[in-house]
Scaffold this motif. Structure first.
Motif, PDB file in Angstrom:
ATOM      1  N   HIS A  71      59.444 -42.578  49.578  1.00 20.16           N
ATOM      2  CA  HIS A  71      59.586 -43.740  50.468  1.00 20.16           C
ATOM      3  C   HIS A  71      58.630 -44.832  50.009  1.00 20.16           C
ATOM      4  CE1 HIS A  71      62.158 -41.861  53.531  1.00 20.16           C
ATOM      5  NE2 HIS A  71      61.504 -40.764  53.241  1.00 20.16           N
ATOM      6  N   PRO A  72      58.945 -45.517  48.921  1.00 20.82           N
ATOM      7  CA  PRO A  72      58.020 -46.539  48.424  1.00 20.82           C
ATOM      8  C   PRO A  72      57.694 -47.566  49.509  1.00 20.82           C
ATOM      9  CG  PRO A  72      59.861 -46.224  46.909  1.00 20.82           C
ATOM     10  CD  PRO A  72      60.187 -45.454  48.149  1.00 20.82           C
ATOM     11  N   ALA A  73      56.407 -47.871  49.656  1.00 18.55           N
ATOM     12  CA  ALA A  73      56.013 -48.911  50.600  1.00 18.55           C
ATOM     13  C   ALA A  73      56.391 -50.262  50.005  1.00 18.55           C
ATOM     14  CB  ALA A  73      54.512 -48.838  50.862  1.00 18.55           C
ATOM     15  N   PRO A  74      56.794 -51.233  50.859  1.00 14.56           N
ATOM     16  CA  PRO A  74      57.218 -52.537  50.331  1.00 14.56           C
ATOM     17  C   PRO A  74      56.140 -53.194  49.456  1.00 14.56           C
ATOM     18  CG  PRO A  74      57.770 -52.365  52.652  1.00 14.56           C
ATOM     19  CD  PRO A  74      56.951 -51.158  52.312  1.00 14.56           C
ATOM     20  N   ALA A  97      54.721 -45.242  58.353  1.00 15.06           N
ATOM     21  CA  ALA A  97      54.697 -46.590  58.923  1.00 15.06           C
ATOM     22  C   ALA A  97      55.772 -47.449  58.271  1.00 15.06           C
ATOM     23  CB  ALA A  97      53.338 -47.211  58.710  1.00 15.06           C
ATOM     24  N   PHE A 129      68.091 -39.490  67.806  1.00 19.57           N
ATOM     25  CA  PHE A 129      68.001 -40.185  66.525  1.00 19.57           C
ATOM     26  C   PHE A 129      66.765 -39.781  65.745  1.00 19.57           C
ATOM     27  CE2 PHE A 129      67.181 -43.281  69.994  1.00 19.57           C
ATOM     28  CZ  PHE A 129      65.804 -43.419  69.873  1.00 19.57           C
ATOM     29  N   ALA A 153      60.035 -48.048  76.082  1.00 21.52           N
ATOM     30  CA  ALA A 153      60.544 -49.420  75.930  1.00 21.52           C
ATOM     31  C   ALA A 153      59.435 -50.420  76.240  1.00 21.52           C
ATOM     32  CB  ALA A 153      61.737 -49.642  76.857  1.00 21.52           C
ATOM     33  N   GLY A 154      59.358 -51.441  75.417  1.00 22.93           N
ATOM     34  CA  GLY A 154      58.364 -52.474  75.653  1.00 22.93           C
ATOM     35  C   GLY A 154      56.990 -52.129  75.111  1.00 22.93           C
ATOM     36  N   THR A 155      56.835 -50.911  74.544  1.00 24.32           N
ATOM     37  CA  THR A 155      55.583 -50.560  73.871  1.00 24.32           C
ATOM     38  C   THR A 155      55.849 -50.618  72.365  1.00 24.32           C
ATOM     39  OG1 THR A 155      55.964 -48.193  73.578  1.00 24.32           O
ATOM     40  CG2 THR A 155      55.152 -48.910  75.732  1.00 24.32           C
ATOM     41  N   ARG A 188      65.664 -37.791  61.825  1.00 31.31           N
ATOM     42  CA  ARG A 188      65.978 -36.521  61.183  1.00 31.31           C
ATOM     43  C   ARG A 188      64.711 -35.721  61.004  1.00 31.31           C
ATOM     44  NH1 ARG A 188      69.963 -37.940  62.727  1.00 31.31           N
ATOM     45  NH2 ARG A 188      71.993 -38.225  61.755  1.00 31.31           N
ATOM     46  N   ARG A 222      63.814 -35.328  52.585  1.00 29.66           N
ATOM     47  CA  ARG A 222      63.282 -36.661  52.380  1.00 29.66           C
ATOM     48  C   ARG A 222      63.472 -37.529  53.621  1.00 29.66           C
ATOM     49  NH1 ARG A 222      65.248 -41.242  51.995  1.00 29.66           N
ATOM     50  NH2 ARG A 222      64.269 -42.937  50.866  1.00 29.66           N
ATOM     51  N   SER A 223      64.639 -37.418  54.268  1.00 26.89           N
ATOM     52  CA  SER A 223      64.921 -38.252  55.442  1.00 26.89           C
ATOM     53  C   SER A 223      63.924 -37.994  56.560  1.00 26.89           C
ATOM     54  CB  SER A 223      66.321 -37.982  55.980  1.00 26.89           C
ATOM     55  OG  SER A 223      67.275 -38.198  54.992  1.00 26.89           O
ATOM     56  N   PRO A 245      67.975 -32.240  55.890  1.00 24.88           N
ATOM     57  CA  PRO A 245      67.751 -33.029  57.103  1.00 24.88           C
ATOM     58  C   PRO A 245      68.602 -32.525  58.276  1.00 24.88           C
ATOM     59  CG  PRO A 245      68.099 -34.460  55.210  1.00 24.88           C
ATOM     60  CD  PRO A 245      68.395 -33.060  54.759  1.00 24.88           C
TER      61      PRO A 245
END
Lengths: 483, 292
Positions: free
Chosen positions: A145-148, A483, A469, A254-256, A471, A475-476, A460
């Motif tokens: 999962h390469p970080a951007p 993060a 929702f 929700a909202g957090t 997995r 890898r998934s 997965p």
């Protein structure tokens, strides 16, 4: 075919490993077992005998504060620990689970009620495999999962994890292993009816010198779970359990800024085509719905049989059901153990009654003797079920199968997808091309072709639609903890 | 020389391949953002809850076939969309600028980036599974693999700006991976997204696969959250509206991705990497026995 009731009885073959259970267990916080701030305790019992096994601390708000702050404190150094060093701790846990496998299997069977054959051959080996598999991921996250920004992928932070009673140790492994591999710390709550193997895992974690606070295990019921989920110091919530509670958690989050993954209920179809190897398919049906007394989120609880082989399948299924051995879960020959709790047994019985009341036909084997104490339900199936019947729509979480028929592949798919859930499905056919096309059309996260209830840390697992929702595994599964 | 009085266009919705007005009959003015009280530059339909329902119905009807078509075909269709948008580059640049506050060069680079992003996702449609799917090496006699599928019907709530690039950045991952989209365009400048709506049929995007609504996000987030046939929501929205959408999870466990306030649509990697697909795809793990 031989009538199983006329053959000789098996001699008892009880598992002989003795397991030491302490009279009481505290909360595992910051690397130490401690009494709860609440000074409250609750009992966990053996559902096969109704005898108490131990009393366990009930965590209150103060205890959760302490667990979360201990996880937060540990996070500082744990997330900076070089990935391969993190890996070594996970490998150690895997090894100790393997070395203490028999003890864990017996303890699981005592606390949960499921047959020793299952805990010994499935739950415990899979739990060890899950730690072993994820240990290897620690230093490979940046390839998976390469970080951007091109840097080392980071964990999310402190994870609050709430797990169910049907696979207590295995679910703890599914939650803890990926969280730690990705550099998170955790506060985990096992179910109130099955806390003992998670607490034994806490002992293993102590034994292998995992830095204090990286894993905190707190016990309690729904209220304790709610306190974890709503705690402002939690960065990520991972929950496995009912869709009803999943909705409540989603509402609370929700909202957090909390990240959320949910592995919820199911009403999974198991589709038998006429061209399937019927004997194998019948074995598959047995494993799909009666394994773990049907208390499995991905259980194949809706059987869809092609009309031309319905009679044959039902005849063989009936014979197979009669031959199941129900009773002492510690006996190595036992196929069907105890239901986990009185509450769950009452729920299952309610659904069986509804099934009959709504006009479906209840089939079980009244000749199967049930032990005098404990929570027991004979494996059963319903014929004459309509898609609108309650037992064809709602998750029962028990050894209750709803049988329906179909005529064409299109009808099989339409019936299979006629549910709000989407966790798993089974497809039985000897034609590979058909199996993969049906698998493509079914809206579910796991499809088993000519098999059922297979699990592996590299594969997965998780749901579509109202089955939740995110997995777990492979890898998934790592994405849920990065993060 | 004859006199040419400009035509103040009324833009319509894009639902199921057709261009209806809002069933409510409402229209809203598109104004120069620098002069609140200025004359309307154009009008756009103001979609109602019923328009949303119609769009979801059209999306649902179209999604299965779109998901079943090959990634290669979806890729060609999205590439065609980029070609046609490129042909209307001038219109798109004018549209991005129409409400003011955007320089000509900023508008040009936004449009070029939006076209490039479309080209990029055309390429993803048959490659996503190479990167994030594949065979799982399970310990047993099974062939086990994980395939990636579109989640189904995705609602997109686009940012106010960048009006074109924001709308496409949030919609393209869903389209490329086989979902059908109901997109709510920027409220202050819906025109660029509506030009995309005009490009869609010529690109052979099947009717219903991309639906575009214009109107008030504040009005429509409630109905989007409550709609039980929407499988996922990707929204660039803040505060109370974000929470409203997240509460929609409790309705039907729809997947909700809220774009953070620090989102920079002009950066490339965060929008075009595999993470862009997270909320709009499902992993399906298929096991098959192996043996003779």
């Amino acid at each position: 075919m031989t009538d199983p009731s006329t053959v000789w009885e098996y001699a008892p073959a009880p598992e002989s490993t003795k397991v030491e259970i302490k009279p009481e267990y505290g909360l595992f916080i910051g690397g130490e077992f401690r009494a709860a701030h609440s000074r409250k305790w609750f009992e966990t019992i053996n559902p096969a005998t109704e005898e108490p096994l131990a009393r366990v601390a009930e965590a209150d708000a103060e205890d959760i504060n302490l667990a979360v702050s201990s996880a937060r404190k540990a996070l500082k150094t744990w997330r900076k620990t070089p990935p391969l060093e993190r890996a070594k701790y996970l490998y150690r846990i895997a090894r100790r689970i393997q070395e203490r496998a028999r003890e864990l299997a017996v303890l699981e069977t005592l606390d949960n009620g499921k047959p020793i054959r299952e805990t010994r051959d499935e739950d415990v080996p899979l739990a060890a495999a899950h730690f072993f598999h994820h240990a290897g991921w620690c230093d490979k996250l940046k390839w998976a999962h390469p970080a951007p920004d091109g840097g080392e992928p980071q964990g999310i932070g402190v994870c609050g994890q709430v797990i169910p009673w049907n696979f207590p140790l295995l679910m703890a492994a599914w939650k803890i292993a990926p969280a730690l591999a990705c550099g998170n710390t955790v506060v985990l709550k096992p179910a109130e009816t099955t806390p003992l193997t998670a607490l034994r895992l806490a002992e293993i974690i102590q034994e292998i010198d995992l830095p204090a606070g990286v894993v905190n295990i707190v016990t309690g019921a729904g209220e304790t779970g709610r306190r974890i989920v709503e705690h402002p110091g939690i960065d990520k919530i991972a929950f496995t359990g009912s869709t009803e509670v999943g909705r409540m958690i989603a509402t609370a989050a929700a909202g957090t800024r909390k990240r959320l993954t949910l592995e919820l209920g199911g009403k999974s179809p198991n589709i038998i085509f006429a061209d399937a190897a019927i004997d194998q398919a019948v074995e598959g049906i047995v494993g799909a719905i009666w394994c773990n007394q049907g208390q499995v989120c991905c259980a194949g609880s809706r059987l869809l049989v092609e009309e031309s082989v319905m009679d044959e399948v039902i005849a063989k299924l009936r014979l197979r059901m009669r031959s199941l051995r129900i009773g002492n879960p510690l006996d190595k020959n036992t196929d069907v153990g105890a239901i986990n709790s009185a509450t769950q047994l009452a729920r299952i019985r309610r659904f069986i009654k509804i099934g009959s009341d709504e006009g479906a036909c209840h089939n079980d084997e009244p000749g199967q003797a049930l032990p005098p104490k404990g929570y027991w339900c004979r494996p059963c199936f319903f014929t004459g079920v309509q898609p609108a019947h309650t037992i064809a729509r709602e998750e029962i979480f028990g050894p209750v199968l709803a049988v329906m028929s179909f005529r064409t592949p299109d009808e099989a798919v339409a019936r299979a997808n006629n549910t709000a859930y989407g966790l798993s499905a089974g497809v039985w056919t000897s034609r590979g091309s058909k199996a993969f096309e049906i698998a493509r059309q079914i809206k579910a996260g796991v499809i088993w072709c000519n098999t059922f209830n297979q699990f592996d840390p590299s594969a997965p697992f998780g749901g579509y639609r109202e089955s939740g929702f995110g997995r777990e595994g492979g890898r998934s599964g790592l994405a849920a903890y990065l993060a | 020389m004859s006199q040419h009085t400009p035509i103040t266009k009324t833009w319509k919705l894009f639902i199921g391949g057709a261009y209806p007005r809002s069933e409510s009959g409402r229209v809203m003015p598109v104004r120069d953002s620098r002069h609140d009280s200025g004359a309307a530059l154009a009008y756009a339909a103001q979609a109602s809850r019923k328009d949303l329902r119609d769009a979801v119905e059209a999306a649902r009807a179209a999604q299965d076939r779109w998901a079943s078509s090959s990634g290669y075909l979806r890729g060609q269709i999205l590439y065609r969309l980029a070609e046609i948008m490129d042909g209307r580059r001038g219109d798109l640049i004018d549209a991005v600028r129409v409400t003011g506050g955007v320089t000509k060069s900023a508008a040009r680079s936004e449009v070029e980036m939006a076209i490039d992003r479309t080209v990029s996702f055309a390429g993803w449609s048959d490659k996503l599974e190479c990167v994030i799917g594949g065979r799982n090496p399970v310990a047993g006699p099974f062939h086990c693999f994980s395939q990636i599928e579109g989640v189904g019907v995705v609602a997109v709530v686009a940012p106010e700006s960048p009006s074109l690039l924001g709308f496409l950045s949030l919609s393209l991952p869903a389209l490329a991976s086989g979902s059908a989209v109901v997109g709510l365009a920027s409220g202050s400048n819906p025109v660029p997204a509506l030009i995309v709506a005009e490009c869609a049929p010529s690109s052979d995007i099947p009717p219903g696969v991309l639906n575009i609504l214009t109107g008030s996000a504040e009005e429509l987030v409630g109905p989007i959250a409550a709609h039980r046939d929407i499988d996922a929501v990707v929204a660039d929205i803040k505060g109370a509206s974000a929470k409203t959408l997240q509460l929609g999870v409790a309705e039907n466990l729809k997947r909700v991705r809220i774009i953070g306030a620090d989102a920079d649509y002009l950066a490339t990697d965060p929008w075009t990497g595999p993470r862009a697909f997270a909320a709009v795809t499902e992993v399906k793990t298929v096991w098959h026995t192996v043996g003779v």
